[in-house]
Design a protein around this motif. Structure first.
Motif, PDB file in Angstrom:
ATOM      1  N   LYS A 182      11.171   0.713   3.734  1.00 12.71           N
ATOM      2  CA  LYS A 182      10.278  -0.389   3.347  1.00 12.71           C
ATOM      3  C   LYS A 182       8.819   0.033   3.550  1.00 12.71           C
ATOM      4  O   LYS A 182       8.490   0.738   4.494  1.00 12.71           O
ATOM      5  CB  LYS A 182      10.539  -1.636   4.204  1.00 12.71           C
ATOM      6  CG  LYS A 182      11.911  -2.231   3.999  1.00 12.71           C
ATOM      7  CD  LYS A 182      11.862  -3.295   2.960  1.00 12.71           C
ATOM      8  CE  LYS A 182      13.209  -4.004   2.913  1.00 12.71           C
ATOM      9  NZ  LYS A 182      13.389  -4.685   1.675  1.00 12.71           N
ATOM     10  N   VAL A 183       7.965  -0.404   2.655  1.00 12.87           N
ATOM     11  CA  VAL A 183       6.545  -0.097   2.692  1.00 12.87           C
ATOM     12  C   VAL A 183       5.820  -1.260   3.371  1.00 12.87           C
ATOM     13  O   VAL A 183       6.046  -2.430   3.040  1.00 12.87           O
ATOM     14  CB  VAL A 183       6.004   0.118   1.261  1.00 12.87           C
ATOM     15  CG1 VAL A 183       4.498   0.307   1.272  1.00 12.87           C
ATOM     16  CG2 VAL A 183       6.701   1.308   0.614  1.00 12.87           C
ATOM     17  N   HIS A 184       4.927  -0.931   4.320  1.00 13.52           N
ATOM     18  CA  HIS A 184       4.166  -1.948   5.051  1.00 13.52           C
ATOM     19  C   HIS A 184       2.674  -1.653   4.911  1.00 13.52           C
ATOM     20  O   HIS A 184       2.243  -0.517   5.070  1.00 13.52           O
ATOM     21  CB  HIS A 184       4.541  -1.955   6.533  1.00 13.52           C
ATOM     22  CG  HIS A 184       5.984  -2.235   6.768  1.00 13.52           C
ATOM     23  ND1 HIS A 184       6.476  -3.514   6.883  1.00 13.52           N
ATOM     24  CD2 HIS A 184       7.053  -1.408   6.880  1.00 13.52           C
ATOM     25  CE1 HIS A 184       7.780  -3.465   7.075  1.00 13.52           C
ATOM     26  NE2 HIS A 184       8.160  -2.191   7.065  1.00 13.52           N
ATOM     27  N   VAL A 185       1.894  -2.690   4.622  1.00 13.99           N
ATOM     28  CA  VAL A 185       0.444  -2.575   4.525  1.00 13.99           C
ATOM     29  C   VAL A 185      -0.136  -3.172   5.794  1.00 13.99           C
ATOM     30  O   VAL A 185       0.083  -4.346   6.099  1.00 13.99           O
ATOM     31  CB  VAL A 185      -0.102  -3.327   3.286  1.00 13.99           C
ATOM     32  CG1 VAL A 185      -1.621  -3.242   3.240  1.00 13.99           C
ATOM     33  CG2 VAL A 185       0.513  -2.769   2.013  1.00 13.99           C
ATOM     34  N   HIS A 186      -0.861  -2.356   6.536  1.00 14.95           N
ATOM     35  CA  HIS A 186      -1.464  -2.785   7.791  1.00 14.95           C
ATOM     36  C   HIS A 186      -2.958  -2.950   7.579  1.00 14.95           C
ATOM     37  O   HIS A 186      -3.680  -1.969   7.413  1.00 14.95           O
ATOM     38  CB  HIS A 186      -1.220  -1.757   8.897  1.00 14.95           C
ATOM     39  CG  HIS A 186       0.227  -1.440   9.092  1.00 14.95           C
ATOM     40  ND1 HIS A 186       1.059  -2.205   9.850  1.00 14.95           N
ATOM     41  CD2 HIS A 186       0.990  -0.432   8.591  1.00 14.95           C
ATOM     42  CE1 HIS A 186       2.275  -1.686   9.832  1.00 14.95           C
ATOM     43  NE2 HIS A 186       2.262  -0.615   9.069  1.00 14.95           N
ATOM     44  N   LEU A 189      -2.815  -2.857  -5.227  1.00 14.82           N
ATOM     45  CA  LEU A 189      -2.461  -1.493  -5.600  1.00 14.82           C
ATOM     46  C   LEU A 189      -1.044  -1.146  -5.142  1.00 14.82           C
ATOM     47  O   LEU A 189      -0.249  -0.613  -5.909  1.00 14.82           O
ATOM     48  CB  LEU A 189      -3.464  -0.501  -5.001  1.00 14.82           C
ATOM     49  CG  LEU A 189      -3.164   0.968  -5.275  1.00 14.82           C
ATOM     50  CD1 LEU A 189      -3.268   1.281  -6.761  1.00 14.82           C
ATOM     51  CD2 LEU A 189      -4.099   1.854  -4.468  1.00 14.82           C
ATOM     52  N   VAL A 190      -0.711  -1.472  -3.897  1.00  5.81           N
ATOM     53  CA  VAL A 190       0.634  -1.192  -3.389  1.00  5.81           C
ATOM     54  C   VAL A 190       1.675  -1.974  -4.192  1.00  5.81           C
ATOM     55  O   VAL A 190       2.746  -1.461  -4.497  1.00  5.81           O
ATOM     56  CB  VAL A 190       0.735  -1.502  -1.880  1.00  5.81           C
ATOM     57  CG1 VAL A 190       2.175  -1.449  -1.384  1.00  5.81           C
ATOM     58  CG2 VAL A 190      -0.133  -0.524  -1.089  1.00  5.81           C
ATOM     59  N   GLY A 191       1.330  -3.197  -4.583  1.00  2.54           N
ATOM     60  CA  GLY A 191       2.235  -4.004  -5.409  1.00  2.54           C
ATOM     61  C   GLY A 191       2.513  -3.374  -6.770  1.00  2.54           C
ATOM     62  O   GLY A 191       3.592  -3.539  -7.331  1.00  2.54           O
ATOM     63  N   ILE A 192       1.552  -2.621  -7.302  1.00  2.00           N
ATOM     64  CA  ILE A 192       1.745  -1.919  -8.571  1.00  2.00           C
ATOM     65  C   ILE A 192       2.581  -0.655  -8.368  1.00  2.00           C
ATOM     66  O   ILE A 192       3.449  -0.342  -9.167  1.00  2.00           O
ATOM     67  CB  ILE A 192       0.374  -1.539  -9.197  1.00  2.00           C
ATOM     68  CG1 ILE A 192      -0.337  -2.803  -9.691  1.00  2.00           C
ATOM     69  CG2 ILE A 192       0.541  -0.533 -10.334  1.00  2.00           C
ATOM     70  CD1 ILE A 192      -1.787  -2.574 -10.096  1.00  2.00           C
ATOM     71  N   LEU A 193       2.331   0.054  -7.282  1.00  2.00           N
ATOM     72  CA  LEU A 193       2.953   1.363  -7.072  1.00  2.00           C
ATOM     73  C   LEU A 193       4.394   1.296  -6.591  1.00  2.00           C
ATOM     74  O   LEU A 193       5.159   2.231  -6.809  1.00  2.00           O
ATOM     75  CB  LEU A 193       2.121   2.192  -6.083  1.00  2.00           C
ATOM     76  CG  LEU A 193       0.688   2.485  -6.512  1.00  2.00           C
ATOM     77  CD1 LEU A 193      -0.026   3.276  -5.422  1.00  2.00           C
ATOM     78  CD2 LEU A 193       0.651   3.241  -7.826  1.00  2.00           C
ATOM     79  N   PHE A 194       4.766   0.206  -5.922  1.00  2.00           N
ATOM     80  CA  PHE A 194       6.110   0.102  -5.370  1.00  2.00           C
ATOM     81  C   PHE A 194       6.789  -1.175  -5.833  1.00  2.00           C
ATOM     82  O   PHE A 194       6.147  -2.221  -5.909  1.00  2.00           O
ATOM     83  CB  PHE A 194       6.069   0.122  -3.837  1.00  2.00           C
ATOM     84  CG  PHE A 194       5.585   1.423  -3.278  1.00  2.00           C
ATOM     85  CD1 PHE A 194       6.419   2.527  -3.240  1.00  2.00           C
ATOM     86  CD2 PHE A 194       4.297   1.545  -2.802  1.00  2.00           C
ATOM     87  CE1 PHE A 194       5.977   3.738  -2.727  1.00  2.00           C
ATOM     88  CE2 PHE A 194       3.846   2.748  -2.292  1.00  2.00           C
ATOM     89  CZ  PHE A 194       4.680   3.852  -2.247  1.00  2.00           C
ATOM     90  N   PRO A 195       8.084  -1.115  -6.095  1.00  3.13           N
ATOM     91  CA  PRO A 195       8.803  -2.333  -6.488  1.00  3.13           C
ATOM     92  C   PRO A 195       8.851  -3.318  -5.321  1.00  3.13           C
ATOM     93  O   PRO A 195       8.888  -2.908  -4.159  1.00  3.13           O
ATOM     94  CB  PRO A 195      10.201  -1.831  -6.845  1.00  3.13           C
ATOM     95  CG  PRO A 195      10.318  -0.476  -6.267  1.00  3.13           C
ATOM     96  CD  PRO A 195       8.933   0.068  -6.071  1.00  3.13           C
ATOM     97  N   PRO A 196       8.824  -4.606  -5.614  1.00  2.00           N
ATOM     98  CA  PRO A 196       8.826  -5.618  -4.557  1.00  2.00           C
ATOM     99  C   PRO A 196       9.984  -5.470  -3.563  1.00  2.00           C
ATOM    100  O   PRO A 196       9.840  -5.809  -2.399  1.00  2.00           O
ATOM    101  CB  PRO A 196       8.937  -6.939  -5.321  1.00  2.00           C
ATOM    102  CG  PRO A 196       8.410  -6.635  -6.678  1.00  2.00           C
ATOM    103  CD  PRO A 196       8.747  -5.192  -6.944  1.00  2.00           C
ATOM    104  N   SER A 197      11.086  -4.915  -4.001  1.00  2.23           N
ATOM    105  CA  SER A 197      12.254  -4.804  -3.122  1.00  2.23           C
ATOM    106  C   SER A 197      12.025  -3.862  -1.943  1.00  2.23           C
ATOM    107  O   SER A 197      12.726  -3.956  -0.942  1.00  2.23           O
ATOM    108  CB  SER A 197      13.469  -4.329  -3.916  1.00  2.23           C
ATOM    109  OG  SER A 197      13.223  -3.047  -4.468  1.00  2.23           O
ATOM    110  N   ILE A 255       8.828  -3.404  -0.548  1.00  2.00           N
ATOM    111  CA  ILE A 255       7.620  -3.787   0.182  1.00  2.00           C
ATOM    112  C   ILE A 255       8.036  -4.713   1.312  1.00  2.00           C
ATOM    113  O   ILE A 255       8.543  -5.797   1.080  1.00  2.00           O
ATOM    114  CB  ILE A 255       6.580  -4.435  -0.750  1.00  2.00           C
ATOM    115  CG1 ILE A 255       6.161  -3.431  -1.820  1.00  2.00           C
ATOM    116  CG2 ILE A 255       5.378  -4.906   0.052  1.00  2.00           C
ATOM    117  CD1 ILE A 255       5.239  -3.987  -2.876  1.00  2.00           C
ATOM    118  N   GLY A 256       7.817  -4.245   2.551  1.00  2.00           N
ATOM    119  CA  GLY A 256       8.279  -4.971   3.728  1.00  2.00           C
ATOM    120  C   GLY A 256       7.316  -6.008   4.248  1.00  2.00           C
ATOM    121  O   GLY A 256       7.651  -6.778   5.131  1.00  2.00           O
TER     122      GLY A 256
END
Length: 167
Positions: free
Chosen positions: A50-54, A73-81, A83-84
């Motif tokens: 899972k990807v986390h934005v801090h 930007l992270v929302g564009i680069l990674f699928p919502p599933s 993104i943690g």
């Protein structure tokens, strides 16, 4: 291309600690006036992928530059599933639209691969070309990439303001 483009800078790290140290350097560069208006965050991946934005402290007093740009930007680069963490306000259509329409498919692929290159990344979205300064000052990164996207910084900032007001 617009007269005032938007720049994206990604530095990939083997550890979150190294990314945080370079984030502190970025804050110092801003405080001393070397780096102007920008949005920055540390992006990590957990053991489950899972990807986390801090987001940390607000780097600038320009209202909306407070994590929304990096979140979009992270929302564009990674699928919502994968993104943690919630992309705070980043899902606002205008912000995503400005970034999405300003990047080629190749840009999206290259930026996503840069974020995948390590355990953590420092992501900077700004109005100024920062590559030379950040390459020189952010010494802990294993891989660096900057892209100028075809999005007008003034219009992008208007969309950030709208998203911040709605969020």
């Amino acid at each position: 291309m617009s007269d005032a483009p938007v720049f994206i800078y990604i530095a990939a790290y083997d550890s979150e600690a190294a990314a945080r140290e370079d984030y502190d350097v970025l804050l110092e560069l801003h405080a001393s006036g070397v780096v102007g208006t920008y949005d920055a965050a540390i992006v990590t991946k957990d053991g489950d992928g899972k990807v986390h934005v801090h987001k940390h402290e607000k780097p600038t007093q320009h209202g909306a530059w407070t994590g929304i740009g990096v979140g979009a930007l992270v929302g564009i680069l990674f699928p919502p599933s994968i993104i943690g963490t919630a992309i705070v306000g980043g899902a606002a259509g205008g912000v995503v639209g400005h970034l999405w329409h300003g990047m080629s498919r190749g840009d999206v692929k290259e930026l996503g691969e840069a974020l995948d290159a390590g355990e953590a990344a420092l992501v900077v979205v700004g109005r100024d070309q920062l590559e030379e300064t950040l390459d020189r000052e952010l010494r802990r990164a294993d891989k660096r990439l900057q892209k100028q996207i075809d999005a007008d910084a003034k219009e992008f900032e208007k969309e950030l303001d709208k998203a911040a007001a709605a969020g």
